[in-house]
Design an enzyme around this catalytic site. Structure first.
Site, mmCIF file in Angstrom:
data_model
loop_
_atom_site.group_PDB
_atom_site.id
_atom_site.type_symbol
_atom_site.label_atom_id
_atom_site.label_comp_id
_atom_site.label_asym_id
_atom_site.label_seq_id
_atom_site.Cartn_x
_atom_site.Cartn_y
_atom_site.Cartn_z
ATOM 1 N N CYS A 183 0.737 -1.128 0.006
ATOM 2 C CA CYS A 183 0.044 -0.046 -0.123
ATOM 3 C C CYS A 183 0.898 1.321 0.066
ATOM 4 O O CYS A 183 0.587 2.221 -0.574
ATOM 5 C CB CYS A 183 -0.955 0.012 1.072
ATOM 6 S SG CYS A 183 -0.313 -0.246 2.674
ATOM 7 N N HIS B 21 -1.686 1.512 7.326
ATOM 8 C CA HIS B 21 -1.900 1.529 5.884
ATOM 9 C C HIS B 21 -1.810 2.830 5.172
ATOM 10 O O HIS B 21 -2.180 3.575 5.820
ATOM 11 C CB HIS B 21 -3.688 1.131 5.963
ATOM 12 C CG HIS B 21 -4.078 0.612 4.255
ATOM 13 N ND1 HIS B 21 -3.470 0.013 3.361
ATOM 14 C CD2 HIS B 21 -5.235 1.461 3.709
ATOM 15 C CE1 HIS B 21 -4.240 -0.134 2.241
ATOM 16 N NE2 HIS B 21 -5.382 0.862 2.364
ATOM 17 N N ASN C 94 -8.560 4.339 -1.852
ATOM 18 C CA ASN C 94 -8.139 3.247 -1.207
ATOM 19 C C ASN C 94 -7.179 2.399 -2.196
ATOM 20 O O ASN C 94 -7.311 2.950 -3.558
ATOM 21 C CB ASN C 94 -9.075 2.453 -0.553
ATOM 22 C CG ASN C 94 -8.240 1.477 0.508
ATOM 23 O OD1 ASN C 94 -7.353 1.298 0.698
ATOM 24 N ND2 ASN C 94 -9.019 0.694 1.171
#
Length: 325
Positions: free
Chosen positions: A76, A255, A280
C-alpha cells in the site's frame, strides 16, 4: 477484476496493511526532509466547505479517479505513492494529457498517466521490504533521488513496468524481483528515458496544512492505523463516514492511502461530520467504488500525523504516459 478484500483470509488482510508508521515521519531512515507549513490561515482554497482534486483539475480527473489494486501484498505504501505521484505529474506537468492509452485495470476509466508501483515496491531497498511493508516518505524520496518509470496494472500492457502481483490471488506471495528494464524489449523508450522525477519531497502534518497542500498542489499520501471497526464499518456502510470504534477496538496494522479532498456529510447516526475523501487500493469492489470517507480534524488513528508529498520535476515528458507495448 481482483478478489474482494473481504474474501481473503484475515491473515492475508493483515499482511496487506504494509505501511510502516514508525515515529512521526513515516520514514525508516529518518531522512532529512522539509515539513510544509502554510501560514496566515493557509491557502485561500482551503477555506472551502468541500473540495475534490478531480473537480479542480478536470483535465486530470481520469488519473485522480483511478482506483488501484495492491492485491495480496503489503505494498500500500508504494501503491499510494505511485497514485500521488501520477496525480501530481498530471496536475503540475501535464503528463498524460496527450495520451491515447486504452489502459484497462481495476479503476474507473483510463488514467492519463500511471506511475509504476512495481518499481517503487521492488527496487527501493531504502523504502522497506516490498510486499512486507515500507515507508511512505521514503517512497517520495526515491522518486526524487532515483526516478520512477510509468507502469500499468497486472497484464495491462501499458507503461514501462507493470504491476506483477496477481489480483486474483487469495494468499500473499513473494515480492517481485527488481528490474532495470521495461517489460517489453520493444517498448518505445528505454528504462532510463521513461523515468519521471521529483525535485523535492516533504511531510505535511495537521488538517490545515493538509487542506492547503491538497488544494494547491494535488493529492497527498497519508498513513493511519487500521482498527477492526474500520473493516467492519465499511463492510456494512460502504458510503458512510468512519469516525472510529470503541476503547477496545483491535489494532490490525498500518495502511497508506491517497487523500484527494474533503467535505461535510451525515454519518451513519445522522450527525454531521467533517471528512477526508480518500482513494484506497483494494480495487473498486471495496467501499464506495474504491473510495472512502474518514473523520477529519481529529487525527483519528494518526491520519493527520504525517503525510508525504513531492514536487514533480517537469521536463519534456509532458503528455507521455502509458504507451501500449
Amino acid at each position: 477484476m481482483g478478489v474482494d478484500y473481504y474474501d481473503r483470509s484475515e491473515e492475508t488482510r493483515r499482511h496487506m496493511l504494509g505501511a510502516r508508521l514508525d515515529g512521526n515521519t513515516h520514514s525508516r531512515l529518518g531522512v532529512d526532509h522539509f515539513e510544509v507549513e502554510y501560514e496566515f490561515g493557509g491557502a485561500a482554497c482551503a477555506s472551502a466547505t468541500s473540495f475534490d482534486a478531480a473537480t479542480k483539475w478536470p483535465q486530470c480527473a481520469n488519473t485522480i479517479n483511478y482506483i488501484k489494486d495492491q492485491a495480496a501484498c503489503g505494498s500500500c505504501w508504494a501503491v499510494a505513492a505511485s497514485s500521488t505521484i501520477a496525480d501530481r505529474e498530471c496536475i503540475t506537468c501535464g503528463a498524460g494529457l496527450n495520451s491515447s492509452s486504452n489502459h484497462q485495470g481495476p479503476g474507473e476509466g483510463a488514467p492519463g498517466i500511471d506511475i509504476s508501483a512495481e518499481q517503487i515496491m521492488s527496487c527501493c531497498s531504502t523504502c522497506g521490504d516490498g510486499c512486507q511493508g515500507g515507508y511512505p516518505l521514503d517512497a517520495m524520496a526515491y522518486y526524487c533521488n532515483t526516478g520512477v518509470v510509468t507502469g500499468g496494472w497486472f497484464k495491462s500492457g501499458c507503461g514501462c513496468q507493470s504491476y506483477e502481483v496477481d489480483p486474483t490471488s487469495r494468499t500473499e506471495g513473494p515480492t517481485p524481483a527488481c528490474k532495470s528494464t521495461c517489460d517489453d524489449p520493444n517498448y518505445p523508450d528505454s528504462f532510463a528515458n521513461d523515468k519521471h522525477m521529483g525535485s523535492r519531497y516533504y511531510a505535511v502534518k495537521g488538517e490545515a496544512n493538509m487542506k492547503s497542500e491538497i488544494c494547491t498542489n494535488g493529492p497527498i499520501e497519508c498513513g493511519f492505523t487500521v482498527k477492526q471497526s474500520f473493516e467492519t464499518f465499511f463492510r456494512e456502510h460502504p458510503t458512510g463516514i468512519y469516525c472510529g470504534g470503541g476503547w477496545f477496538d483491535r489494532t490490525l496494522g498500518g495502511h497508506a492511502i491517497t487523500v484527494r479532498g474533503w467535505g461535510v456529510g451525515a454519518d451513519s447516526k445522522g450527525s454531521q461530520q467533517n471528512y477526508w475523501l480518500i482513494n484506497n487500493s483494494w480495487n473498486t469492489t471495496w467501499g464506495d467504488s474504491g473510495k472512502f470517507r474518514y473523520c477529519r480534524g481529529k487525527d483519528l488513528d494518526g491520519m493527520e500525523a504525517s503525510c508525504a508529498a513531492a514536487t514533480p520535476k517537469c521536463n519534456n515528458k509532458n503528455g507521455k504516459a502509458n504507451k501500449l507495448m
